[in-house]
Design an enzyme around this catalytic site. Sequence first.
Site, PDB file in Angstrom:
ATOM      1  N   TYR A  39       9.307 -20.099  26.325  1.00  0.00           N
ATOM      2  CA  TYR A  39      10.100 -20.730  25.256  1.00  0.00           C
ATOM      3  C   TYR A  39      10.578 -22.122  25.638  1.00  0.00           C
ATOM      4  CZ  TYR A  39       9.661 -16.584  22.495  1.00  0.00           C
ATOM      5  OH  TYR A  39       9.116 -15.571  21.749  1.00  0.00           O
ATOM      6  N   GLN A  66      10.162 -18.601   8.141  1.00  0.00           N
ATOM      7  CA  GLN A  66       9.846 -17.726   9.268  1.00  0.00           C
ATOM      8  C   GLN A  66       9.660 -18.551  10.531  1.00  0.00           C
ATOM      9  OE1 GLN A  66       6.665 -14.729   7.900  1.00  0.00           O
ATOM     10  NE2 GLN A  66       6.672 -16.353   6.410  1.00  0.00           N
ATOM     11  N   ASN A  67       9.719 -19.858  10.375  1.00  0.00           N
ATOM     12  CA  ASN A  67       9.440 -20.730  11.515  1.00  0.00           C
ATOM     13  C   ASN A  67      10.646 -20.848  12.428  1.00  0.00           C
ATOM     14  OD1 ASN A  67       6.985 -21.050  10.393  1.00  0.00           O
ATOM     15  ND2 ASN A  67       7.357 -23.086   9.552  1.00  0.00           N
ATOM     16  N   ASP A 118      10.671 -23.397  14.600  1.00  0.00           N
ATOM     17  CA  ASP A 118      10.852 -24.826  14.863  1.00  0.00           C
ATOM     18  C   ASP A 118      11.944 -25.381  13.943  1.00  0.00           C
ATOM     19  OD1 ASP A 118       9.793 -26.114  12.361  1.00  0.00           O
ATOM     20  OD2 ASP A 118       7.924 -25.147  12.953  1.00  0.00           O
ATOM     21  N   HIS A 176      13.532 -15.749  11.634  1.00  0.00           N
ATOM     22  CA  HIS A 176      13.114 -15.326  12.975  1.00  0.00           C
ATOM     23  C   HIS A 176      13.786 -16.108  14.100  1.00  0.00           C
ATOM     24  CE1 HIS A 176       9.216 -13.653  10.998  1.00  0.00           C
ATOM     25  NE2 HIS A 176      10.263 -12.896  10.806  1.00  0.00           N
TER      26      HIS A 176
HETATM   27  P1  NAD Z   1       0.406 -16.539   9.837  1.00  0.00           P
HETATM   28  O1  NAD Z   1      -0.191 -17.118  11.050  1.00  0.00           O
HETATM   29  O2  NAD Z   1       0.227 -15.129   9.547  1.00  0.00           O
HETATM   30  O3  NAD Z   1      -0.042 -17.338   8.510  1.00  0.00           O
HETATM   31  C1  NAD Z   1      -0.066 -18.708   8.465  1.00  0.00           C
HETATM   32  C2  NAD Z   1      -0.533 -19.132   7.095  1.00  0.00           C
HETATM   33  O4  NAD Z   1      -0.553 -20.549   7.088  1.00  0.00           O
HETATM   34  C3  NAD Z   1      -1.944 -18.640   6.734  1.00  0.00           C
HETATM   35  O5  NAD Z   1      -1.916 -18.035   5.464  1.00  0.00           O
HETATM   36  C4  NAD Z   1      -2.779 -19.935   6.728  1.00  0.00           C
HETATM   37  O6  NAD Z   1      -3.806 -19.915   5.762  1.00  0.00           O
HETATM   38  C5  NAD Z   1      -1.705 -20.948   6.381  1.00  0.00           C
HETATM   39  N1  NAD Z   1      -2.000 -22.336   6.773  1.00  0.00           N
HETATM   40  C6  NAD Z   1      -2.738 -22.808   7.800  1.00  0.00           C
HETATM   41  N2  NAD Z   1      -2.750 -24.135   7.778  1.00  0.00           N
HETATM   42  C7  NAD Z   1      -2.004 -24.532   6.720  1.00  0.00           C
HETATM   43  C8  NAD Z   1      -1.628 -25.787   6.176  1.00  0.00           C
HETATM   44  N3  NAD Z   1      -2.041 -26.939   6.699  1.00  0.00           N
HETATM   45  N4  NAD Z   1      -0.849 -25.803   5.075  1.00  0.00           N
HETATM   46  C9  NAD Z   1      -0.408 -24.649   4.508  1.00  0.00           C
HETATM   47  N5  NAD Z   1      -0.737 -23.425   4.979  1.00  0.00           N
HETATM   48  C10 NAD Z   1      -1.516 -23.369   6.080  1.00  0.00           C
HETATM   49  O7  NAD Z   1       1.878 -16.969  10.015  1.00  0.00           O
HETATM   50  P2  NAD Z   1       3.123 -16.428   9.284  1.00  0.00           P
HETATM   51  O8  NAD Z   1       2.709 -15.683   8.047  1.00  0.00           O
HETATM   52  O9  NAD Z   1       4.007 -17.567   9.165  1.00  0.00           O
HETATM   53  O10 NAD Z   1       3.764 -15.314  10.244  1.00  0.00           O
HETATM   54  C11 NAD Z   1       3.544 -15.130  11.592  1.00  0.00           C
HETATM   55  C12 NAD Z   1       4.789 -15.372  12.460  1.00  0.00           C
HETATM   56  O11 NAD Z   1       4.508 -16.443  13.338  1.00  0.00           O
HETATM   57  C13 NAD Z   1       6.008 -15.819  11.757  1.00  0.00           C
HETATM   58  O12 NAD Z   1       6.942 -14.852  11.902  1.00  0.00           O
HETATM   59  C14 NAD Z   1       6.517 -17.071  12.466  1.00  0.00           C
HETATM   60  O13 NAD Z   1       7.826 -16.880  12.907  1.00  0.00           O
HETATM   61  C15 NAD Z   1       5.672 -17.177  13.685  1.00  0.00           C
HETATM   62  N6  NAD Z   1       5.249 -18.540  14.037  1.00  0.00           N
HETATM   63  C16 NAD Z   1       6.085 -19.622  13.851  1.00  0.00           C
HETATM   64  C17 NAD Z   1       5.644 -20.906  14.154  1.00  0.00           C
HETATM   65  C18 NAD Z   1       6.578 -22.080  13.966  1.00  0.00           C
HETATM   66  O14 NAD Z   1       7.771 -21.932  14.126  1.00  0.00           O
HETATM   67  N7  NAD Z   1       6.074 -23.244  13.569  1.00  0.00           N
HETATM   68  C19 NAD Z   1       4.348 -21.102  14.619  1.00  0.00           C
HETATM   69  C20 NAD Z   1       3.519 -19.966  14.814  1.00  0.00           C
HETATM   70  C21 NAD Z   1       3.987 -18.701  14.505  1.00  0.00           C
END
Ligand code: NAD
Length: 239
Positions: free
Chosen positions: A52, A85-86, A88, A103
Site C-alpha cells: 500500500y 469504489q476507488n 485513489d 472501499h
Molecule cells: P473492475 O476491474 O471489475 O471493472 C472495471 C471496469 O472499468 C470494467 O467494466 C471496464 O470495462 C471499465 N473500464 C476500463 N477502462 C475504462 C475507461 N477508460 N473508462 C471507463 N471504464 C473503463 O473494477 P471494479 O468494478 O471497479 O471493482 C473492482 C475493485 O477494484 C473495486 O472494489 C475497486 O475498489 C478496486 N480497484 C480500485 C482502483 C482505484 O482505486 N483506482 C483500481 C483497481 C481496483
Amino acid sequence: MNIVIFSGAGLSTESGIPTFRDSGGLWEQHRIEDVASPEGWKRNPQLVLDFYAKRFEKQAECLPNPAHFAIAELAKHHSVINITQNIDTLLERAGCEEVWHLHGRIDQQKCEYHHSLAFEYDGDLECTYRSQITAPIKLGDECPKCGGQLRPDIVWFGEPVDMREEFLMKTIKQAEIFVGVGTSALVYPAAGLLPMFRMTPEKYFIDPHPNYELLNGFTILEGPAGERLPKLVNRLLLQ
Ligand code: NAD
C-alpha cells in the site's frame, strides 16, 4: 438537480491506475488475497504495508483525467454525490468535495481493531481511530487511542463495507440523475447498488465494455470515461 455518480476502477484507468480485470486478477503482480484480505494481513503485514505504501506513492504521481475534472465541473452547478469504489483520491484532487469511498482511501490509516473489523476480535477490541497518512505506516506504529497496530484504511475482501444506510436511502430518494462509470458492477456492494436506483428518472452508464444485460433501463454510453463523461456533463449542464 440531484446527481449521483457511481464509479469504479475504470474512472481512473486513463490516469494510469489499472483495473483488476486488466491485470488478470493480480494487483501489481500480487495475489489479491495476499494484499487485500484480513488473512493476508495476519500472514504477512509487512508485505501488505509495503504494497500500500507503493500504491500511495503511485497514485500521488497520477493526475486526475478529464472524467474526474468533468465531475468536479458538474458539482459546481448541481448537487453531485460521488459514490466510488476507488481507493485513489483523484476525484478529490480534481475538486470534488462530496465523495463516499465505499472501499476506503489510500491516503488514510486506521487501527487494526477498527470497528469494521471488530467481528474478528471477539467484540472486546473495538476502536474507531482513523487518520490521514503523513508517513508510510510501519510495523510498530500504534493507534493513539488503543495501542493497536495501524493499517491502511482499505476495505479488504471479506470485510464489511460501511454502507451509511440512512444517507444512502436519502440519496436514492432524491436522485434525479444517476451516472455509473467504469465499473463491472459484478461485485457487492456495487452489484446491489445499481438496482436501488431503478426509480431514478435519468440513468446513464459509461464503460468501454458495458454489460448490457445488467444495465437494462440505462442509457449506455459505450467508450472510455475520459471521452464520454465530459460530453455527457456538457449535455447535462445545458439541461
Ligand atoms: P473492475 O476491474 O471489475 O471493472 C472495471 C471496469 O472499468 C470494467 O467494466 C471496464 O470495462 C471499465 N473500464 C476500463 N477502462 C475504462 C475507461 N477508460 N473508462 C471507463 N471504464 C473503463 O473494477 P471494479 O468494478 O471497479 O471493482 C473492482 C475493485 O477494484 C473495486 O472494489 C475497486 O475498489 C478496486 N480497484 C480500485 C482502483 C482505484 O482505486 N483506482 C483500481 C483497481 C481496483
